[in-house]
Enzyme design. Structure first.
Site, mmCIF file in Angstrom:
data_model
loop_
_atom_site.group_PDB
_atom_site.id
_atom_site.type_symbol
_atom_site.label_atom_id
_atom_site.label_comp_id
_atom_site.label_asym_id
_atom_site.label_seq_id
_atom_site.Cartn_x
_atom_site.Cartn_y
_atom_site.Cartn_z
ATOM 1 N N LYS A 208 0.847 -1.085 0.036
ATOM 2 C CA LYS A 208 0.096 0.240 -0.041
ATOM 3 C C LYS A 208 0.794 1.358 -0.353
ATOM 4 O O LYS A 208 0.791 2.072 -0.525
ATOM 5 C CB LYS A 208 -0.961 -0.279 1.265
ATOM 6 C CG LYS A 208 -1.954 1.108 0.994
ATOM 7 C CD LYS A 208 -2.704 0.187 2.427
ATOM 8 C CE LYS A 208 -3.393 2.209 2.471
ATOM 9 N NZ LYS A 208 -4.787 1.351 3.195
ATOM 10 N N GLU A 214 10.093 -5.845 3.791
ATOM 11 C CA GLU A 214 9.711 -7.327 3.475
ATOM 12 C C GLU A 214 9.514 -7.458 1.768
ATOM 13 O O GLU A 214 10.065 -7.415 1.229
ATOM 14 C CB GLU A 214 9.008 -8.124 3.857
ATOM 15 C CG GLU A 214 9.703 -8.601 5.280
ATOM 16 C CD GLU A 214 8.281 -7.467 7.062
ATOM 17 O OE1 GLU A 214 8.810 -8.162 7.779
ATOM 18 O OE2 GLU A 214 7.991 -6.651 5.785
ATOM 19 N N GLY A 265 -5.687 -3.890 5.407
ATOM 20 C CA GLY A 265 -4.524 -4.951 4.556
ATOM 21 C C GLY A 265 -5.381 -6.847 4.507
ATOM 22 O O GLY A 265 -5.660 -6.715 3.375
ATOM 23 N N ARG A 266 -6.344 -7.041 6.150
ATOM 24 C CA ARG A 266 -6.626 -8.400 5.930
ATOM 25 C C ARG A 266 -7.865 -8.694 5.096
ATOM 26 O O ARG A 266 -8.344 -9.464 4.955
ATOM 27 C CB ARG A 266 -6.621 -9.248 7.358
ATOM 28 C CG ARG A 266 -6.889 -7.864 8.836
ATOM 29 C CD ARG A 266 -6.697 -8.451 9.993
ATOM 30 N NE ARG A 266 -7.014 -7.636 10.615
ATOM 31 C CZ ARG A 266 -6.493 -6.359 11.329
ATOM 32 N NH1 ARG A 266 -5.770 -5.885 10.707
ATOM 33 N NH2 ARG A 266 -7.448 -5.789 12.053
ATOM 34 N N GLU A 351 -5.170 -11.019 14.168
ATOM 35 C CA GLU A 351 -4.930 -9.838 14.093
ATOM 36 C C GLU A 351 -5.463 -8.802 14.414
ATOM 37 O O GLU A 351 -5.575 -7.120 15.017
ATOM 38 C CB GLU A 351 -4.086 -9.334 12.546
ATOM 39 C CG GLU A 351 -3.646 -7.569 12.392
ATOM 40 C CD GLU A 351 -3.013 -7.909 11.139
ATOM 41 O OE1 GLU A 351 -1.845 -7.797 11.177
ATOM 42 O OE2 GLU A 351 -3.372 -7.583 10.206
ATOM 43 N N HIS A 382 -4.628 -37.563 10.686
ATOM 44 C CA HIS A 382 -3.272 -38.328 10.543
ATOM 45 C C HIS A 382 -2.401 -37.583 11.948
ATOM 46 O O HIS A 382 -1.482 -37.954 11.051
ATOM 47 C CB HIS A 382 -3.230 -39.347 9.511
ATOM 48 C CG HIS A 382 -3.742 -40.220 8.975
ATOM 49 N ND1 HIS A 382 -3.624 -41.393 9.181
ATOM 50 C CD2 HIS A 382 -4.907 -39.918 8.381
ATOM 51 C CE1 HIS A 382 -4.644 -41.919 8.556
ATOM 52 N NE2 HIS A 382 -5.770 -40.554 8.022
ATOM 53 N N LYS A 491 8.426 -4.589 13.648
ATOM 54 C CA LYS A 491 9.387 -3.892 13.154
ATOM 55 C C LYS A 491 10.279 -2.835 12.946
ATOM 56 O O LYS A 491 11.295 -2.296 12.805
ATOM 57 C CB LYS A 491 7.993 -2.962 12.510
ATOM 58 C CG LYS A 491 7.152 -4.182 11.326
ATOM 59 C CD LYS A 491 6.100 -3.423 10.808
ATOM 60 C CE LYS A 491 4.858 -4.262 10.127
ATOM 61 N NZ LYS A 491 4.292 -3.633 9.226
#
Length: 521
Positions: A208, A214, A265-266, A351, A382, A491
């Site tokens: 954005k 990252e 963002g999410r 979040e 399993h 961060k």
């Protein structure tokens, strides 16, 4: 808009009394034996999703009190404020309008009279951007020279599109591969680049602000690789999903698609962040994806509380977290294409609702978000299902099943559906073996969500259902589900530690960090 925190309502005390007075000991096997209509009463159809809640630790009295709780907390007014475009994200003074990203262009916005003009203007911009993005997606689809699309992002700019592209692989265009790079660990990007040729690759940089450390680290490395491998025409092979057009242009990118500060963002999969999905399934498929979500939006906005599926699920989450004390929920999608669905829900819920203070910053005296975790069935059976059936902790399970397969392999779908039904049944009924190693206590709750098919429309509805469910529990707890300050501190410290790794300066650090820095230098 008036909101009341849950622990300050009459219903909260009544729920605690009901729990202490017998609801805590509800036995699902006895409940079904004594109520032949339990399945009918505790299941419902919502847009594109059928939900069976009957294997949950609920009775009529509890459900009624939970509805009362929602009313006393002002959840309906909070919901209406969101759909009216009010700034319900109070810590950032922003509206929360991801729902507008899937609102039909020609539909009247008649449910938000107080903000109709503003929302109508925003809607025009939304569809202008959507049309441009889908047109670009089609040019990429038509370009046979582009065989690989690499999305570089992190968090919501990675989890959403990655989950959806994988989930809708059956609808994806042939001849193109989709890759997702998020981790700053160079091993991830390196492993992808080894498979690529610059002349056949399109990189999508999803940030954005165009400053996410990252993402921009990976983007710069991708650009350097592109040049080193003889790549030319950066403008053709790179596009940006960002609001920082100037920074993208400085990077060499001329094709950009933006979004708005009212898109978290999410919650951004429905925006330009969904470009990888639009390339994969095309404009018609992407519009169907939006339409399925809008159908669920309308259900959430208009259905009465007692038959409103996001409301019921969100209230159930509160019942389990705050009264039963369950600390986690396991997500078990019985469709291999939904392999990233649990990870997507982790960010969405943890979040959003992993907060320890209310909307006014006051410390909460009760628990909030549970931990979400899971894997696709039948793999999970399993692995960790041992704990679900016989462990000391009770973990509610949320199964997702799809009725119709999109393959023709004989016997597989019947066996898959038999397994998901059997697991839900086994958790509830258990098995008596005199208390020995083969004893299953049973009475372990689960929710069963059923899609007729896994399509763009049904996936859109399923994701919107989960978004609104998180809104409901957050509203009950009176927290701001739309900020994420908790991701910031690490961060900030990482920048300081990065410099210290280079310089060796350990002044002012704790002993553990000093010791680890010495080992890592």
């Amino acid at each position: 808009m008036t909101r009341t925190r849950c622990d300050r309502t009459t219903a909260w005390g009544a729920l605690q009394a009901a729990y202490d007075g017998g609801a805590r000991a509800l036995d699902l096997r006895q409940a079904f034996a004594s109520d032949k209509e339990r399945f009918t009463r505790l299941s419902q159809t919502a847009p594109h999703v059928f939900a069976d809640l009957s294997k949950n630790l609920l009775d009529t009295r509890t459900e009624a009190l939970l509805v009362q709780l929602a009313q006393e907390c002002g959840v309906e007014a909070h919901r209406d404020a969101m759909f009216a475009g009010e700034a319900i994200n109070n810590t950032e003074n922003r509206a929360v309008m991801h729902w507008l990203l899937r609102y039909p262009a020609l539909a009247p916005v008649n449910h938000a009279q107080s903000a109709i003009k503003n929302i109508a203007n925003e809607l025009t911009q939304v569809h202008s951007t959507l049309d441009a993005m889908l047109a670009y997606a089609q040019t990429v689809r038509d370009d046979a020279a582009i065989t690989d699309v690499v999305n570089i992002g992190i968090g919501g700019s990675d989890l959403g599109p990655q989950m959806a592209v994988l989930a809708l692989d059956a609808f994806a265009i042939a001849g193109k591969r989709f890759h997702f790079v998020s981790n700053v660990d160079g091993h991830e990007l390196d492993s992808v680049l080894k498979k690529l040729k610059p002349e056949n690759t399109l990189f999508l940089i999803a940030s954005k602000t165009f400053t996410t450390i990252e993402t921009m680290t990976n983007a710069r490395s991708a650009k350097a690789w592109f040049a080193a491998q003889g790549g030319t025409d950066t403008a053709r092979h790179f596009a940006a999903l960002t609001t920082n057009v100037e920074a993208a242009q400085a990077f060499g990118i001329s094709t950009t698609f933006g979004f708005w500060d009212w898109v978290g963002g999410r919650y951004s999969l429905w925006s330009a962040i969904g470009l990888p999905l639009a390339i994969a399934i095309g404009a018609e498929g992407f519009r169907a994806f939006l339409a399925g979500a809008h159908d669920m939006d309308e259900h959430f906005r208009t259905a009465p509380l007692a038959r409103n599926l996001p409301m019921r699920l969100g209230l159930l989450d509160v019942w389990y977290r705050n009264f039963h004390g369950f600390t986690s929920r396991s997500i078990a999608p019985y469709h291999s294409a939904l392999k990233r669905y649990p990870a997507y829900l982790q960010q969405l819920e943890m979040e959003s609702n992993g907060k320890r203070v209310d909307a006014l910053g006051e410390a909460l005296p009760f628990a909030t978000s549970p931990a979400l975790w899971g894997e696709p069935g039948t793999n999970g059976q399993h692995a960790y299902f041992q704990m679900l059936h016989q462990g000391t902790d009770v973990v509610p399970v949320e199964f997702v099943a799809v009725k119709k397969a999109r393959h023709a392999l004989a016997g597989h779908q019947t066996l898959l559906l038999a397994n998901v039904l059997a697991q839900a049944q086994a958790l509830m009924v258990g098995k008596s073996d005199g208390g020995g190693h083969k004893n299953f206590s049973g009475n372990r709750p689960s929710t069963f969500l059923l899609l007729d098919e896994l399509t763009p429309t049904t996936l859109g509805a399923l994701i919107a259902l989960q978004e609104h469910r998180v809104f409901v529990s957050g509203s009950i707890w009176d927290i701001n589900s739309f900020d994420q300050w908790g991701v910031e501190l690490g961060k900030v410290l990482a920048k300081d530690v990065e410099a210290r790794l280079l310089s060796g300066d350990v002044s002012g650090l704790d002993g553990s960090t000093v010791g680890l820095l010495a080992l890592l230098r």
